[in-house]
Design an enzyme around this catalytic site. Structure first.
Site, PDB file in Angstrom:
ATOM      1  N   HIS A 192      -7.000  76.047  34.896  1.00  0.00           N
ATOM      2  CA  HIS A 192      -5.973  75.563  35.811  1.00  0.00           C
ATOM      3  C   HIS A 192      -4.849  76.593  35.875  1.00  0.00           C
ATOM      4  CE1 HIS A 192      -4.607  73.976  31.819  1.00  0.00           C
ATOM      5  NE2 HIS A 192      -3.502  74.554  32.237  1.00  0.00           N
TER       6      HIS A 192
HETATM    7  C1  T46 Z   1      -2.112  75.376  29.298  1.00  0.00           C
HETATM    8  C2  T46 Z   1      -3.141  75.721  28.296  1.00  0.00           C
HETATM    9  C3  T46 Z   1      -2.856  77.032  27.617  1.00  0.00           C
HETATM   10  C4  T46 Z   1      -0.093  66.075  26.855  1.00  0.00           C
HETATM   11  O1  T46 Z   1      -0.042  64.829  26.797  1.00  0.00           O
HETATM   12  N1  T46 Z   1       1.039  66.812  26.641  1.00  0.00           N
HETATM   13  C5  T46 Z   1       1.040  68.172  26.680  1.00  0.00           C
HETATM   14  O2  T46 Z   1       2.095  68.794  26.472  1.00  0.00           O
HETATM   15  C6  T46 Z   1      -0.194  68.853  26.976  1.00  0.00           C
HETATM   16  C7  T46 Z   1      -0.223  70.371  27.043  1.00  0.00           C
HETATM   17  C8  T46 Z   1      -1.319  68.108  27.191  1.00  0.00           C
HETATM   18  N2  T46 Z   1      -1.258  66.747  27.124  1.00  0.00           N
HETATM   19  C9  T46 Z   1      -2.520  65.982  27.319  1.00  0.00           C
HETATM   20  C10 T46 Z   1      -3.124  66.079  28.699  1.00  0.00           C
HETATM   21  C11 T46 Z   1      -4.609  65.908  28.436  1.00  0.00           C
HETATM   22  O3  T46 Z   1      -4.921  64.531  28.429  1.00  0.00           O
HETATM   23  O4  T46 Z   1      -3.498  66.494  26.426  1.00  0.00           O
HETATM   24  C12 T46 Z   1      -4.781  66.461  27.021  1.00  0.00           C
HETATM   25  C13 T46 Z   1      -5.451  67.834  26.994  1.00  0.00           C
HETATM   26  O5  T46 Z   1      -4.732  68.731  27.868  1.00  0.00           O
HETATM   27  P1  T46 Z   1      -5.477  69.827  28.764  1.00  0.00           P
HETATM   28  O6  T46 Z   1      -6.822  69.375  29.134  1.00  0.00           O
HETATM   29  O7  T46 Z   1      -4.543  70.206  29.890  1.00  0.00           O
HETATM   30  O8  T46 Z   1      -5.573  71.050  27.706  1.00  0.00           O
HETATM   31  P2  T46 Z   1      -6.013  72.567  27.969  1.00  0.00           P
HETATM   32  O9  T46 Z   1      -6.318  73.152  26.645  1.00  0.00           O
HETATM   33  O10 T46 Z   1      -7.048  72.666  29.019  1.00  0.00           O
HETATM   34  O11 T46 Z   1      -4.670  73.268  28.570  1.00  0.00           O
HETATM   35  C14 T46 Z   1      -3.509  73.364  27.770  1.00  0.00           C
HETATM   36  C15 T46 Z   1      -2.256  72.980  28.571  1.00  0.00           C
HETATM   37  O12 T46 Z   1      -2.429  71.680  29.146  1.00  0.00           O
HETATM   38  C16 T46 Z   1      -1.952  73.953  29.674  1.00  0.00           C
HETATM   39  O13 T46 Z   1      -0.653  73.706  30.191  1.00  0.00           O
HETATM   40  O14 T46 Z   1      -1.532  76.241  29.931  1.00  0.00           O
HETATM   41  O15 T46 Z   1      -3.337  74.710  27.296  1.00  0.00           O
END
Ligand code: T46
Length: 141
Positions: free
Chosen positions: A55
């Site tokens: 993303h």
């Molecule tokens: C990024 C890369 C480097 C939260 O509730 N609070 C938070 O601050 C974050 C970051 C995530 N979440 C929740 C949202 C999803 O349900 O945690 C779950 C996993 O998040 P996500 O699928 O977005 O994780 P990644 O590893 O794909 O991405 C993350 C960050 O979301 C993103 O901003 O830049 O790490």
């Protein structure tokens, strides 16, 4: 006058203060990090075959540091695609707005710390690569 070419990706070198007890790396907002930190999160326990991220953010600055182990990042600003290996707690990867990111090749001991300029906001995410490319290329015009 031609605009100066911005470094992409931008790597920050964090300080390492060592003595016979081991190492300490301080991270101070406004000094080591080029924005006010409003949120910190950690990613760990990710298998090496997994790809995360996939993303971009409309309006978010972040610095990612592998405080243990290693992982790789693919960054794409809509014009250039670059891969970076984060394998040291003193290497900070700056990720600005409108940059597509993917994380992969996680070592089993990887702890990825991310410092962010804004609170979590799902509406800030662009999760479709075609939408991202369209927006990133429009912005560059
Ligand atoms: C990024 C890369 C480097 C939260 O509730 N609070 C938070 O601050 C974050 C970051 C995530 N979440 C929740 C949202 C999803 O349900 O945690 C779950 C996993 O998040 P996500 O699928 O977005 O994780 P990644 O590893 O794909 O991405 C993350 C960050 O979301 C993103 O901003 O830049 O790490």
């Amino acid at each position: 006058m031609a605009a100066e070419k911005e470094e992409f990706p931008r790597l920050l070198t964090l300080r390492a203060i060592g003595d016979e007890r081991g190492w300490l790396t301080p991270v101070e907002a406004g000094k080591d990090i080029p924005f006010e930190v409003r949120r910190v999160y950690f990613i760990y326990g990710t298998q090496d075959a997994i790809r995360r991220g996939l993303h971009a953010h409309r309006d978010l600055e972040q610095v990612a540091v592998c405080v243990a182990g290693s992982c790789a990042f693919l960054l794409d600003d809509g014009h250039h695609r670059r891969e970076v290996l984060l394998d040291s707690p003193t290497k900070g990867l700056y990720i600005g707005s409108m940059v597509w990111r993917e994380m992969f090749n996680f070592s089993s001991d990887c702890v990825l710390m991310v410092l962010a300029s804004r609170l979590y906001d799902e509406a800030d995410y662009i999760r479709d690569y075609a939408d991202f490319l369209k927006l990133a290329r429009q912005e560059a015009i």
